[in-house]
Design an enzyme around this catalytic site. Structure first.
Site, short mmCIF file in Angstrom:
data_model
loop_
_atom_site.label_atom_id
_atom_site.label_comp_id
_atom_site.label_asym_id
_atom_site.label_seq_id
_atom_site.Cartn_x
_atom_site.Cartn_y
_atom_site.Cartn_z
N LYS A 158 12.73 -9.55 10.84
CA LYS A 158 12.98 -10.56 9.80
C LYS A 158 12.97 -11.93 10.47
CE LYS A 158 14.28 -10.53 5.38
NZ LYS A 158 14.04 -9.40 4.47
N1 GLU Z 1 11.10 -9.56 2.11
C1 GLU Z 1 10.90 -8.27 1.54
C2 GLU Z 1 12.03 -7.34 1.93
O1 GLU Z 1 13.13 -7.75 2.25
C3 GLU Z 1 9.52 -7.71 1.85
C4 GLU Z 1 9.22 -7.53 3.31
C5 GLU Z 1 7.77 -7.19 3.58
O2 GLU Z 1 6.99 -7.04 2.65
O3 GLU Z 1 7.44 -7.08 4.77
O4 GLU Z 1 11.90 -6.15 1.87
#
Ligand code: GLU
Length: 442
Positions: A134
């Site tokens: 993240k």
């Molecule tokens: N931000 C989204 C999540 O927390 C999607 C992450 C992604 O598609 O890599 O799952």
């Protein structure tokens, strides 16, 4: 939420392992936990159930790599402002790391770490060939011009380009980021590595994005809720639903619940909640909100606060905004029988314990909101194959993967006589532990 967030600010830097000996119960420490410690408390509950030894637990909890970069920006108003950019890569034993990028003033290393580890467990629950990561920038995009956001995105990309890649770590949209931000990353990354659409997902369709990606998280929330509601003998047709958050996840979820015949009685954004006991007319509300970039004042029959929305008399509650909104103080007042976590970590461990005690069903974030990363996976596969899927295929495959994941989590919950969150963590930990074991240490 503000109190939770304030109380965590002066915390000492958390241990990366999330603590070892004699883990205190969440009731004792709940509100003092940092987000990473809170995730690790959930991890430990499940690891305990599986009998995972302490040395392996530490290895599984510790992030693989943490990158923090300075991001100075001469804003369009002439002022120089300095932001911090983060990318935490939590685990790659099952494949390249995967997870969103958020632009928010409250982004800090601990929260990004927590969100990165949640991505490891989320991709494992869905059995996607990914690990977890993240990232984020501690900025408030509402106070920046579009040009500033573009410059900041490009600078961030140029400072982390050597750590990301289609087979290394694949960012995606998250809070306050979107397809345009992904397009800037594709363009900036190409300056170093050549045109590589698969380096990010959630791109505009014109640049290799997937049909159905934008609505995928909201659609997945509905799919998971349908399954849990059926298990509870709660008919979705006519069920009263309250949704906190009307951004990408909340507004699409509202649309899909509406289409499924549920009565969406309340939706909210940061300004407050629109309420109508007979059900809101969601399609025009979404249209107006997207034009005005907020829920129009006076929408619905009544206006409520966000706090009121969370404790309304509804069947289903969907927190789809930020973290820690369901906590020790409001959890006893929550009336919903089913909570589907559209946001990441919206429930503190204290609130979770309260819901377990009262038999409130919680579909955990790592399952409920996994539709987004699942369609990200479809996008990545399409990019690698230089091939496009039709929207119908995306939706069908998403349904199949959500159903399989839900069944596996439910089976684990039944086997261990535990709640869905602990079961989802247990399933994920089993998969990541097996991959780690097979690959060997080092
Ligand atoms: N931000 C989204 C999540 O927390 C999607 C992450 C992604 O598609 O890599 O799952």
């Amino acid at each position: 939420m503000p109190e939770d967030r304030r109380s965590r600010a002066p915390q000492p830097h958390p241990e990366q392992t999330g603590g070892t000996a004699a883990e205190p119960t969440s009731a004792e420490v709940g509100r003092r936990l940092t987000p990473f410690q809170a995730v690790n408390l959930q991890f430990d509950r499940a690891a305990e159930l599986l009998g995972i030894p302490e040395d392996l637990r530490i290895s599984l909890k510790t992030p693989y790599r943490e990158v923090m970069v300075e991001l100075p920006l001469r804003c369009s108003d002439g002022e120089i402002r300095t932001f911090s950019g983060y990318r935490v890569q939590h685990d790659n034993s099952r494949g390249p790391m995967k997870g969103g990028l958020r632009y928010h003033p409250e982004v800090d290393l601990d929260e990004v770490r927590a969100l990165a580890s949640l991505m490891t467990w989320k991709t494992a629950v869905m059995d996607l060939p990914y690990g977890g990561a993240k990232g984020g920038i501690n900025c408030d995009p509402k106070t920046l011009s579009d040009g500033d956001v573009e410059t900041l995105t490009r600078r961030f990309t140029s400072r982390i380009e050597r750590f990301i890649g289609a087979h290394e770590d694949i960012p995606a949209p998250d809070v306050n980021t979107n397809a345009q931000v992904m397009a800037w990353i594709v363009d900036e990354f190409a300056k170093y590595h050549g045109h590589t659409p698969a380096v990010v997902t959630g791109k505009p369709v014109a640049l290799g994005g997937s049909e159905g990606r934008e609505s995928a998280t909201g659609r997945g929330v509905l799919f998971a809720t349908e399954r849990a509601a059926a298990d509870m003998d709660l008919p979705l047709e006519g069920a009263r639903v309250a949704i906190q958050g009307f951004g990408n996840v909340g507004s699409w979820a509202a649309q899909f619940f509406h289409d499924a015949g549920a009565r969406v009685v309340a939706v909210s954004d940061v300004h407050g909640a629109a309420f109508d006991g007979d059900g809101l007319d969601i399609p025009p509300l979404r249209e107006e909100a997207s034009k005005a970039r907020r829920i129009p004042e006076g929408a619905g029959a009544e206006t409520l606060t966000n706090d009121e929305l969370l404790i309304m008399d509804v069947d289903i509650l969907v927190p789809a905004a930020l973290g820690n909104v369901l906590h020790l103080r409001n959890a006893p007042d929550v009336q919903a029988r089913l909570i589907a976590e559209g946001a990441n970590h919206p429930t503190t461990p204290d609130a979770d314990e309260e819901f377990r005690r009262r038999g409130v069903t919680v579909i955990p974030d790592i399952l409920a909101n996994a539709g987004g990363v699942t369609v990200s996976y479809f996008e990545w596969v399409q990019n690698l194959q230089r091939f496009r899927w039709k929207a119908e295929r995306v939706d069908e495959e998403l349904r199949a993967m959500m159903d399989t994941a839900y069944d596996s989590v439910r089976e684990m919950a039944t086997r261990h006589e535990t709640d869905l969150r602990t079961a989802a963590f247990a399933l994920a930990i089993e998969r990541v532990a097996e991959a780690t074991h097979l690959r060997g240490v080092g």
